[in-house]
Design an enzyme around this catalytic site. Sequence first.
Site, PDB file in Angstrom:
ATOM      1  N   CYS A  96       0.828  -1.210   0.000  1.00  0.00           N
ATOM      2  CA  CYS A  96       0.000   0.000   0.000  1.00  0.00           C
ATOM      3  C   CYS A  96       0.860   1.257   0.000  1.00  0.00           C
ATOM      4  O   CYS A  96       1.480   1.575  -1.001  1.00  0.00           O
ATOM      5  CB  CYS A  96      -0.974  -0.021   1.190  1.00  0.00           C
ATOM      6  N   HIS A 218      -3.743  -5.457   1.071  1.00  0.00           N
ATOM      7  CA  HIS A 218      -3.077  -5.696   2.355  1.00  0.00           C
ATOM      8  C   HIS A 218      -3.039  -7.182   2.722  1.00  0.00           C
ATOM      9  O   HIS A 218      -3.943  -7.651   3.420  1.00  0.00           O
ATOM     10  CB  HIS A 218      -3.797  -4.922   3.463  1.00  0.00           C
ATOM     11  N   GLU A 220      -1.297  -8.512   4.941  1.00  0.00           N
ATOM     12  CA  GLU A 220      -1.154  -8.639   6.407  1.00  0.00           C
ATOM     13  C   GLU A 220      -2.498  -8.529   7.119  1.00  0.00           C
ATOM     14  O   GLU A 220      -2.595  -8.808   8.306  1.00  0.00           O
ATOM     15  CB  GLU A 220      -0.175  -7.578   6.919  1.00  0.00           C
TER      16      GLU A 220
END
Lengths: 256, 957
Positions: A96, A218, A220
């Site tokens: 990002c 994302h 994560e």
Amino acid sequence: MAKIKVLILRGPGTNCDVETAFGFELAGAQVDSAHINEIVRRGKALSEYQILTIPGGFTYGDDISAGKILANEVRLKLADEVQRFIAEGKLVLGICNGFQVMVKAGILPHLHDSSLHCLTLAPNDSGKFECRWVYLRVNGESPCIFTKGIRSMYLPVAHAEGKVVIQPEMRENLNVVLWYADETGDIEAGYPHNPNGSFGNIAGICDESGRVFALLPHPERHIQGIQHPRWTRDKLKGYGDGFQIFLNAVKWVEGI
Amino acid sequence: MLFRIEVFPKRSLPDLRGEALLRDIHDLGIVHVREVRVSDIYSLEGDLSPEELTGICLELLVDPVIQEYFCYAGWDSDTKEAEEKGAYSVEVAYNPGVMDPVEYSVIKGIVDLEITGVRSAKTSRKYVIKGELTQSDLQSICNKLLVNPVVQHVVKGQDIIELPRAAYRFGKITLDLANMNDDQLMELSRGGLGLDLAEMREIRRYFSTLGRNPTDVELETLAQTWSEHCVHKTFKGRIKFGDTTIDNLLRSTIMRATEELGKPWCLSVFRDNAGVIDFDGRYALCFKVETHNRPSALEPYGGASTGIGGVIRDPLGTGLGAKPILNTDVFCFGPPDFPYDKLPKGVLHPRRIFKGVRAGVADYGNRMGIPTVNGAILFDERYVGNPLVYCGTIGVLPKSMSQRGQQKPGDMVVLVGGRTGRDGIHGATFASVELTEESEKVSASSVQIGNPIAEKKLVDVLLQARDRGLYRRITDCGGGGLSSAVGEMAEETGVRVYLDRVPLKYAGLSYTEIWISESQERMVLAVPPTKVDELVELFASEDVEATVIGEFTDDRRLQLFFEGNLVCDLEMGFLHGGRPPVEREAVWEQPYHVEPDFLEPVDLRDDLLRILGSWNVCSKEWVIRQYDHEVQGGSVIKPLVGINNDGPSDAAVIKPLLDSEMGVIVSCGINPRFGDIDPYLMAASAIDEALRQIVAVGGNLKKVALLDNFSWGNPTKPDRLGALVRAAQACYDMAVAYGTPFISGKDSLYNEYEVEGKSICIPHTLLISAMAVMEDVSKAVSMDLKQVGDLIYIVGTTYNEMGGSHYYGLHGFVGNNVPEVDPGRGKRLMDALALATEQGLVEACHDCSEGGIGVAAAEMAFAGGLGMTIHLERVPLGEHITRNDFILFSESNTRFLLEVAPANRLVFEKTMEGIDFALVGEVTNGETLDVYGVDGRRVLSASLAELKEAWQKPLRW
């Protein structure tokens, strides 16, 4: 064997560092998080690490344009360290805001000056910050180490400036890793499947070596199955789609 | 030398901001505008070579892939000829002293380029508007869309680039109170102190015993400390209510419930900046909700962003400091379609306030990296002049650090974070009086713009300092600035502060301005002398200022110095204990509303569609998607759920620790419509609703903490206060019966708007926020239908309680039979249901609130993309009801609609034994919601598509 060492580069406004560290730790790595000042002031040396990650956030508030100020710091204050790091065959991951920083610092699409100002991440076509889940198709031809063995993923995006815009002459030799798609894998599905209007529905790119990779979504935020927006409908899985990205990185370094 | 750089999108690319603005202009009915283009202007003051200037443009300010720019010296733009005829250009800049974070970043970015010649930078925005429009069109575009005079102005000719550099020349000001009569005292008070006559007299008496007059800063300190905003004198004062006298309403209701419940997991309640409860034995959770109504009315973006910024500092300033893990927001606005010509003077249009508040909360919360996961948005015409903005933050901290710290005499007073300017002066006292048409003028200085990155830097480094044990106590700088923060901190010890040591944004502030400034992003620490160096060094390593501004003493005096002069010397005893208690009158009589008389419609489809499409019920996805609700990776039940991730979740479930399966559930209850009939039942219903939502997502009532936030009218008016007392009594009764203690709260009074001499009071608005600990997040339940053939149950009893319902509202009535709450039965019901979800017997669950069974059923169906049948004759009734519309739309409390798999039918029904429930329908593979009436006739059939469209359309902006 000694644990793989990951450095997470923080700046003022970085805000995905903790969950990114969690992903790497779950994959068996040892993670240090360092403020850009600490690297610039030589408190920590990049050379001690095998994987460098620039996580998501709003570094310096994304003032002027997203990731711009941190990108300049990396480009002007850490150029040699970063070049050496990549030349030594190590891995770099940008997520990002990290993607925005890497293109504006001239690390992607290619690590040389001609790379600067050939690709950028512009404001979303919707004119809005978009927080939504997207389907991603992985380019099987891509040399990307991080996505080996992955064919598709379901991950959240959360950004206001994610639209990939490329100078026409650069479009040929671009290493696309991820496309926005719909659940069937159709990459022409349009908004909101492509949440920002990216050229060619591009969601992630890497360099020629496949060792330097950046993506807008994302991974994560989808490490555990319970983070999936529909786990209460579908079967609850142990790991989320994003985990493999971290696992691939750590396994690859362990393999060399 | 001045240089100006104008940056704008390449002509070949769309100008997104211009296009959005064009839509807004057309919405104003100004249809002849063809195109709008927006450019950012950076004005740089300094000495720059042409090469340096080009470097700044190409390497920092301009993205050559998508942008072009003009660059010129001096004011005169050479861009004029670049604009064809029939184009109007408007440049808008912030007023001098209004903080714009981008200016700091521009300077930093230029220094990174090793260019040192720039002294100051200012940003502005230029709008080029093309098309045939009159001067009055242009005026109304400026007034309604582009410029807010409270913080902005149209740049005409030369503008101020550099902030004032004139140094402040010290002169101690004392006020001759001794020789003032009552009128003069009140005149002085109205000058910004906001104290009443009794308080002013007491101050005069106190200083006469000292044989001297007070200084201006002593008066200001007393005004801040004694303000409604800081001490809640109404709630803590004496209230004559009918023939009873209530001493301290807060203690005798809300706090009393917590004391009587005596929950061991309540770790710190009503004493710190947020209430703290145990999470898992190792960690604790703290929760605080604040309002920021006044500033948001005047400058929605800045007011809301500083609102969220302020409440984030509450958990950060709780115990030894908590990490913020989630935000909640609740807004109350006027209707977005409110006619412009009915807008009172000096009031912004609800749509503009809505958009500005939304943007302010999102920009601040997103940049802080805190997920915004829960909230509500309500609309009522009485909020037009006085919108409400509630912001809440939950934080997590080690249990061992959950108690408020205590400094020792000799500890240093360290101010950390942002610099101090004239921002927000008199914010606290301003929050304690009624708004008027003049507010815009008088209170400009109490509105500011937040700087989220300054606060993010502060959070990052503070938590490191906490874990290294570098300070003994922490508190936030909020309303009242240093005056409140340091004044409260030093109550038990005493303190000496050297105001000339406070780092300033710009020169020229007086000692009093420094002391009461409400500049954002600041915290105050008590640091042992031995730790000061390490602390300052740590903060410097992440570019955050930490400055020793004084030391704590043991003389229980507040002493302020400026350049060696003693300017304030107050006894803590008087500052915190000298305020004369307020005594207020309260009365309450139940208003009577016309009883509706209209026939039951033959078909209820249109009514359901209209309720789904009402401003209060309709989808808030437009807002939710612009909040980052995924950051920190803990979201388990998201604000939007279902097969297309767009159904309305009852509550949010978050996993605060990535490596633990324990969760926290956050929900809110609010229903001002009921307050128009009975504030007691409004409060009871709000609590019931907040608890319902927790149970609906799979939680239970074992460990639930409540917060109260009262936004009310002028408490000196007996009827407003009577309503407040009723609501507070309900808080006590419900909290005790449900076993859910209050841990924190806040009140915002004087929410009235004076227009043409007549005062408009907001609806009495009580927000109940609830936080629950969940043992195992994998037991969570979402509200979307899952499987064809599953059974639909209703749990709870339906009464003819249409008073204040959306259905009555739709037909132009309020009614009188407002929903009641039987907390005894309610608790038994929720405990049983929690047991069922715990055993995994519930596939989907949604609470019945606004729009009753009808809305709950429709939302479950279209969220799951499955059809549903409901048979109203099977719905358990608490009294005889023959009307299908009443059964379908009654908003009776403590009711849930459930989906249960046929295989679990017997176990489920056994688990619910002794509870009012019934099997009322099933999940179908049809594309419709079908409702059958008491006589078996089908009274409603609507397709999922049209139901969802009705619900999504209004706020698809």
